[in-house]
Design an enzyme around this catalytic site. Structure first.
Site, PDB file in Angstrom:
ATOM      1  CD  GLU A  55      17.993  22.027  69.874  1.00 34.99           C
ATOM      2  OE1 GLU A  55      17.047  21.720  69.118  1.00 34.99           O
ATOM      3  OE2 GLU A  55      18.796  21.199  70.350  1.00 34.99           O
TER       4      GLU A  55
ATOM      5  CB  CYS B 269      15.602  19.796  71.407  1.00 32.86           C
ATOM      6  SG  CYS B 269      14.931  19.155  69.889  1.00 32.86           S
TER       7      CYS B 269
ATOM      8  CE  LYS C 225      19.103  18.271  73.033  1.00 40.47           C
ATOM      9  NZ  LYS C 225      18.984  18.495  71.561  1.00 40.47           N
TER      10      LYS C 225
HETATM   11  N1  ING Z   1      15.999  16.818  67.874  1.00 38.01           N
HETATM   12  C1  ING Z   1      15.100  15.739  67.941  1.00 38.01           C
HETATM   13  C2  ING Z   1      14.180  15.771  69.154  1.00 38.01           C
HETATM   14  O1  ING Z   1      14.385  15.121  70.148  1.00 38.01           O
HETATM   15  C3  ING Z   1      14.707  13.352  67.795  1.00 38.01           C
HETATM   16  C4  ING Z   1      15.764  14.423  67.790  1.00 38.01           C
HETATM   17  C5  ING Z   1      13.610  13.459  66.916  1.00 38.01           C
HETATM   18  C6  ING Z   1      14.807  12.323  68.643  1.00 38.01           C
HETATM   19  C7  ING Z   1      12.614  12.462  66.939  1.00 38.01           C
HETATM   20  C8  ING Z   1      13.813  11.304  68.677  1.00 38.01           C
HETATM   21  C9  ING Z   1      12.726  11.390  67.813  1.00 38.01           C
HETATM   22  O2  ING Z   1      13.180  16.453  69.028  1.00 38.01           O
HETATM   23  C10 ING Z   1      16.821  17.359  68.808  1.00 38.01           C
HETATM   24  N2  ING Z   1      17.549  18.421  68.400  1.00 38.01           N
HETATM   25  O3  ING Z   1      16.915  16.909  69.958  1.00 38.01           O
END
Ligand code: ING
Length: 325
Positions: A47, A177, A124
């Protein structure tokens, strides 16, 4: 008849805020060449692969953030990647920040055929984080500031994937992601008989929300759990690829994975740097789950699923009380 092809997870190490696209593209070309040496026909990059994970930085005026976005691909700076793919005969997935001619901003991913044509594009849908500066957080995660939710749905298309040994076809879909954590996203792809889900991620190695306890080892575990579940429950392969390492002091985890339709991890990166791991897919293996345990036409009961599309947030249940005596 098998439909085999070798998939490559092309994990990237950190991109510092001061590093420009040429540095990223040069590393990606080297990863593509390594993937080709390892026999791959498909290469999956992370990403937002062309820049540092900029949603960690607050810009009061969005115009100050414009330089993080691509307005056209390939551009002069990214053309070497398209040229290498054509030379090597490899298709590739690329995640990037998109700014449209109308000024709309998306967290976007594309799959590019070795010919240079874009086969599939996705924006996304599940944007984590927040839109205003959050003083409680250790690190900002401003995806809701810098991107709109995607407006393309979760498309799947059957396409030739590329590859020097002839063009294996597969039903491909894209996630980005945070999408991997939402079973609804996987199921919409599964209802279109997806066989290969490609996704990139930038995920902090520690919980930056600063709200509540989450054991560190669970960061990678939750990521792999989400991808394994998505593959098993929709009988598909997935290649989930990290941008990893420490960017301007902020650490992202790596451990990119390739998972098969029975939810098994076929290959996993073991560093948080530039690293290629490969695995051979046979897309005919998606048919078993799709025609038995996850034969949606025989087993699903949508008449009981209304809450999934009619409700956004959860609601408290009615309270039970013992019968009047
Ligand atoms: N990053 C993270 C993801 O979903 C996140 C944000 C991390 C959300 C951990 C919840 C828990 O992997 C992105 N860029 O979405």
């Amino acid at each position: 008849m098998s439909r085999r092809t070798i998939l490559a997870a092309c994990q990237m190490g950190p991109l510092q805020r001061a590093e420009g696209r040429p540095a990223a593209v040069a590393r990606m070309v080297a990863l593509l060449e390594k993937a080709a040496r390892m026999g791959a026909s498909v290469a999956v990059f992370p990403e937002l692969a062309l820049t540092t994970f900029f949603p960690r930085w607050f810009h009061e005026d969005l115009r100050e953030a414009d330089h993080w976005y691509e307005t056209a691909l390939p551009s002069n700076e990214t053309a070497p990647l398209w040229e290498a793919a054509r030379r090597l005969g490899i298709g590739f997935h690329l995640g990037f920040a998109e700014r449209t001619p109308e000024g709309r901003r998306f967290n976007t991913a594309i799959y590019v055929h070795p010919s240079g044509e874009t086969v599939l594009k996705y924006r996304k849908v599940h944007l984590p984080g927040h839109s205003e500066y959050d003083p409680i957080r250790k690190v900002q995660h401003l995806e809701k500031r810098y991107f709109e939710p995607g407006d393309l749905g979760f498309p799947v298309v059957r396409a030739p994937l590329g590859g020097p040994g002839g063009e294996t076809e597969a039903n491909i879909g894209l996630l980005i992601c945070n999408d991997r954590r939402w079973p609804e996203a996987w199921r919409v792809l599964g209802l279109q008989q997806v066989e290969l889900v490609m996704l990139g991620y930038n995920t902090p190695s520690l919980n930056m929300e600063n709200r509540g306890f989450e054991a560190h080892h669970l960061r990678v575990e939750h990521s792999v759990l989400s991808v394994r579940a998505g593959c098993y429950q929709n009988s598909c392969y997935a290649v989930a690829v990290a941008k990893a390492g420490t960017e301007d002091g902020h650490e992202l985890f790596g451990h990119s994975v390739i998972v098969n339709p029975q939810g098994e991890v076929m290959a996993q990166a073991t560093t948080w740097e530039d690293e290629v791991v490969v695995a051979e897919a046979d897309f005919t293996r998606c048919e078993l789950g799709r025609t038995t345990i996850f034969d949606f036409a025989r087993h699903r009961r949508p008449e009981h699923y209304a809450r999934i599309v009619e409700q956004v947030g959860s609601v408290a249940p009615p309270r039970w009380s013992p019968a009047e005596r």
